[in-house]
Scaffold this active site. Sequence first.
Site, PDB file in Angstrom:
ATOM      1  N   SER A  44       0.835  -1.199   0.000  1.00 20.27           N
ATOM      2  CA  SER A  44       0.000   0.000   0.000  1.00 20.27           C
ATOM      3  C   SER A  44       0.880   1.263   0.000  1.00 20.27           C
ATOM      4  CB  SER A  44      -0.962  -0.048   1.193  1.00 20.27           C
ATOM      5  OG  SER A  44      -1.987   0.891   1.050  1.00 20.27           O
TER       6      SER A  44
ATOM      7  N   ASP B 231      -8.469  -5.021  -4.163  1.00 22.68           N
ATOM      8  CA  ASP B 231      -7.831  -3.958  -3.390  1.00 22.68           C
ATOM      9  C   ASP B 231      -8.766  -2.779  -3.143  1.00 22.68           C
ATOM     10  OD1 ASP B 231      -5.223  -4.300  -2.464  1.00 22.68           O
ATOM     11  OD2 ASP B 231      -4.380  -4.125  -4.481  1.00 22.68           O
TER      12      ASP B 231
ATOM     13  N   HIS C 283      -7.859  -5.603   0.233  1.00 22.33           N
ATOM     14  CA  HIS C 283      -6.622  -4.856   0.477  1.00 22.33           C
ATOM     15  C   HIS C 283      -5.924  -5.411   1.724  1.00 22.33           C
ATOM     16  CE1 HIS C 283      -4.113  -1.438  -0.330  1.00 22.33           C
ATOM     17  NE2 HIS C 283      -4.295  -0.885   0.847  1.00 22.33           N
TER      18      HIS C 283
END
Length: 561
Positions: free
Chosen positions: A211, A339, A454
């Site tokens: 991320s 995600d 995610h």
Amino acid sequence: MATRLLLVLIGVWLDSASAAKLGVVQTEGGRVEGKSHRMGLFRTVEVFQGIPFADVPGKWEKPKPHPGWSGILKATKYRDRCLQVTLLQTKTQGSEDCLYLNIFVPQGRSLSSNLPVMVYLFGGAFLMGASNDVAILGDSLYDGKEMADRGGVIIVTVNYRVGTMGFLSTGDARLPGNYGLWDQHAAISWVHRNIEAFGGNPDNITIFGQSSGAAGVSFQMLSPYSKGLFRRAITQCGVALSPWALQKNPMALTKKVARKVGCWRRDEEEMLTCLKMSDPVGLTMAGKIDVLLILGKGVVMDLLEFSPVVDGDFIPDEPSKLFHNAAQFDYMAGVNSMDGHIFAGIDVPSINNSTANTSVKDVKGLLAGLTKEKGDAAIESAYNLYSSHWGSVPEPAMMKKTVADMETDFLFLVPTQIALQLHANNSRGAHTYSYLFNMKTRIPGFPRWVEAEHAEDLQYLFGKPFSTPLVYFPRHRDLSKYMIAYWTNFARTGDPSTGDNKVPVPWPAFTKHHRPYLTINHKIRKSSVSYDLRSDYVSYWTEIYSSLLSMKREEEAETEN
Ligand SMILES: *[C@@H]1O[C@H](CO)[C@@H](O)[C@H](O)[C@H]1NC(C)=O
Ligand SMILES: *[C@@H]1O[C@H](CO)[C@@H](O)[C@H](O)[C@H]1NC(C)=O
Ligand SMILES: *[C@@H]1O[C@H](CO)[C@@H](O)[C@H](O)[C@H]1NC(C)=O
Ligand SMILES: *[C@@H]1O[C@H](CO)[C@@H](O)[C@H](O)[C@H]1NC(C)=O
């Protein structure tokens, strides 16, 4: 009596059956001593927690070298995370004294030497997070023991500044920004200078992250300051090209923070002087996410404000123009198939509500939020593409999944595909690898169409199915084994399929003209290699969308102030 003697003998044998140990290690700042954790017969991981890689940083200054210490530093406890808002955004936690790293060294019968090294950058929207974040049943999610032991690599996890203290910027020399990136750089440099004493090979360093941590990895690759510092890089679900990864109007954000802490002045110099004298806790709170702000207007992405900037120094230009700097590094990148789901669920709550349908109006509303710098033409063209497979009476679940796909594409997948292409197109000899992680979610209560959410890749990479076996099934351990093998092979050789760890199928390299990717889940077989990931969508966003005229968002922001 005989039993006792036997026990003593077994004790002696066990003791001599334990693995080698570094004990006290000399670093540039002084001596450190960690702690050994048994992983198996003749196998331990020696863990060093809380080694300072820089001094306590000055407010909005680059990190400075640590003055060092005398005696032996007991490196057996994690240090504070960098000052930040809590997950619920109601208060702060952490400290300004936070520039520490942790090292996990696998040991066998003899002392390890010349091991590949993997340095991990945590995620958290450049706002939250720490090298020892998210404790699951005791250990941090980023605990490096399983990866180190199973992969035969040294794992290093590092802290860096986040939020207001890490990224506030005026967009010029007064407050250039990117302090968190400089911290990452200082940590990687420390590892380069010191890791040999821990049995690592300083010429075999891979940086990896997830991320915003992946965007950090990407920025480190693009910076001219990284030449020769590391050799390979892995980005999981984020790159410098992601729309949330770069703050294009840092002065507007700085003014907003100034207003919140009572430092707003017409005279900018006075405003900055006031900010510099303000309490770090108040400044950090001023950077919190205001979730209420977006309900009904805008999209979650707009709330992710603190991020790196083009500072003309560490990041000398637009990220897309800096890939010549990345050409020296082997690169592996990918995303999770959903995600964007967590963000889509906030922007369009009906997608997770089994008793509600998602309407065309919802879908277009989300597109309007994502594409607002391009206006109505973008909404129509994107809608036409994304609804093209719906048929005349769209299934409610299909519409909902499309909403998640739109956010995944826009925030993660498409920017990652462009980064892979730019890397492969600039590379002279360095390798490029692409993946899609699509293991079905383990989060209870989500609709059936939800695949990999995610951050769900991390538990497998860090070997949680092995360290906490009771909450996982054998298929999760298979997946964990595959990921650790591909990742650590890549760190060792630059090719995820070649190395000490057996992999289920060879993973072909991504090149200028061929774009294979590996689909990663618990059943990896020949057919897990496919080509041209979502290429219709990638070409829409890269060609059609980007050729649409921009609506001059920056001017609007200026007049708001
Ligand atoms: C990196 O490590 C591997 C495995 O230890 C070794 O084969 C390789 O030569 C190393 N590369 C360099 C540049 O030292
Ligand atoms: C789900 O949708 C129904 C019907 O629109 C609504 O009544 C309900 O409040 C929603 N549930 C949640 C948790 O938002
Ligand atoms: C959702 O759509 C389906 C099929 O289009 C329909 O059968 C159902 O009644 C709708 N549900 C609601 C809550 O509107
Ligand atoms: C990379 O090169 C290929 C082949 O020349 C080209 O089709 C592609 O558009 C390039 N990608 C980018 C992002 O420049």
